[in-house]
Design an enzyme around this catalytic site. Sequence first.
Site, mmCIF file in Angstrom:
data_model
loop_
_atom_site.group_PDB
_atom_site.id
_atom_site.type_symbol
_atom_site.label_atom_id
_atom_site.label_comp_id
_atom_site.label_asym_id
_atom_site.label_seq_id
_atom_site.Cartn_x
_atom_site.Cartn_y
_atom_site.Cartn_z
ATOM 1 C CB ILE A 153 -34.116 0.985 15.965
ATOM 2 C CG1 ILE A 153 -35.415 0.164 16.006
ATOM 3 C CG2 ILE A 153 -33.743 1.472 17.357
ATOM 4 C CD1 ILE A 153 -35.303 -1.140 16.758
ATOM 5 C CB VAL A 248 -31.287 1.056 23.197
ATOM 6 C CG1 VAL A 248 -31.306 2.078 24.306
ATOM 7 C CG2 VAL A 248 -30.815 1.685 21.883
ATOM 8 N N GLY A 249 -29.497 -1.907 22.143
ATOM 9 C CA GLY A 249 -29.549 -2.968 21.148
ATOM 10 C C GLY A 249 -29.688 -4.334 21.789
ATOM 11 N NE ARG A 250 -31.960 -8.905 21.150
ATOM 12 C CZ ARG A 250 -33.094 -8.240 21.176
ATOM 13 N NH1 ARG A 250 -33.126 -7.037 21.741
ATOM 14 N NH2 ARG A 250 -34.194 -8.737 20.649
ATOM 15 C CG ASP A 274 -33.366 -0.784 27.944
ATOM 16 O OD1 ASP A 274 -33.884 -0.710 29.082
ATOM 17 O OD2 ASP A 274 -34.001 -1.149 26.937
ATOM 18 C CD GLU A 279 -31.880 -8.310 28.935
ATOM 19 O OE1 GLU A 279 -31.232 -7.406 28.385
ATOM 20 O OE2 GLU A 279 -33.036 -8.639 28.572
ATOM 21 C CG HIS A 298 -34.774 -5.805 27.126
ATOM 22 N ND1 HIS A 298 -34.071 -6.936 26.768
ATOM 23 C CD2 HIS A 298 -35.149 -5.239 25.957
ATOM 24 C CE1 HIS A 298 -34.041 -7.057 25.455
ATOM 25 N NE2 HIS A 298 -34.689 -6.018 24.939
ATOM 26 C CB SER A 299 -38.183 -0.871 29.985
ATOM 27 O OG SER A 299 -37.198 -0.077 30.619
ATOM 28 N N GLY A 301 -37.776 0.132 24.468
ATOM 29 C CA GLY A 301 -38.601 0.033 23.266
ATOM 30 C C GLY A 301 -39.649 -1.050 23.375
#
Length: 335
Positions: A153, A248-250, A274, A279, A298-299, A301
């Site tokens: 990624i 965009v990871g965690r 993201d 969440e 969280h969108s 990927g």
Amino acid sequence: MTTTPLPAPDELARARLLVAPSLDGGLVRELERVAGRAAEPLTDVPPPSGVPLLCVGETLPEALRTDRLLWFHSVNAGTDPLLSAGPWPAPALLTRTVGRMGERMAQYVLGWMLAECQSVPEFTAQHARAHWGRLPTELIAGQTALIYGTGRIGAAVGRLLGACGVRTVGVARTKRSESGPGPGSGSGQDSAAPVVPGFDLVVGAGEDGGALAEARWVISTLPLTAATEGFFGAARFAAVRGATFVNVGRGATVDMGALEGALRDGRVRRAVLDVLPAEPAAPDDPVWRLPRTVITSHSSGITADEDVAVDFAACWEAVTAGRRPGLTVDVGRGY
């Protein structure tokens, strides 16, 4: 590195295929075609016979965390929920789905970078006020993006940004050796080759202070492991000099209190998140009030059914040929 054995051919031949009830019917039929057997529901009650189990899904019920589990293929790229829910059965192979997630996440990152450089948030605010006014814009070419995570990624993000003229510096667990002639790394060594495709330079996580100070964007694609929890804390944010932070990871890789402090004192220019530690964020969650921050759901990927089908088929082909799939998860490292 923790190495699990590949499933033995005779064991794989007689394994029962269990799939999560949430999977689409078309995807289940494709999994059945690849595995050459009918699928059964993946539930917390294992099938009664003692035959091995081949599972495809998001989570692994406690009742299936036994030596009967031969192979689990995750429909998600992140496997931290699977590994944190309980001890992983030692003999079981774990593979994951990546598909075209790297491309999707790379486009997400580039989209927000371009929006910032073209003053899209400010122009949107002006439009809401029916106000006409010129605003400065900025070129991304020639600026530096520091990308944490140099796997599939992170490399996809690096390739897309590099194609736009952005200097890409990757951060890996440890620094990797350079070899061979190639494009300049931007570090003053014109003959240095990119250490990993997609990056002009790769540094180790323990030597990222200087790179943080130089970066215009700090981008995280890190998985969540024991080593990355709270990775972006006060010390790292203290080294930032006006960069925008994109995650965009965690979510749990970020100390949110430290990020808020860096946003309020200006060390972090903006944040695009993201992912969050918890969440979904409730309407009264303080994260919604972080200054100069955009939160998405969280969108960046989202995994498509095609991704699952293609990656499971690739893993199946490798395993049946006696090769370790490239999408194997090292359960000791967590990725």
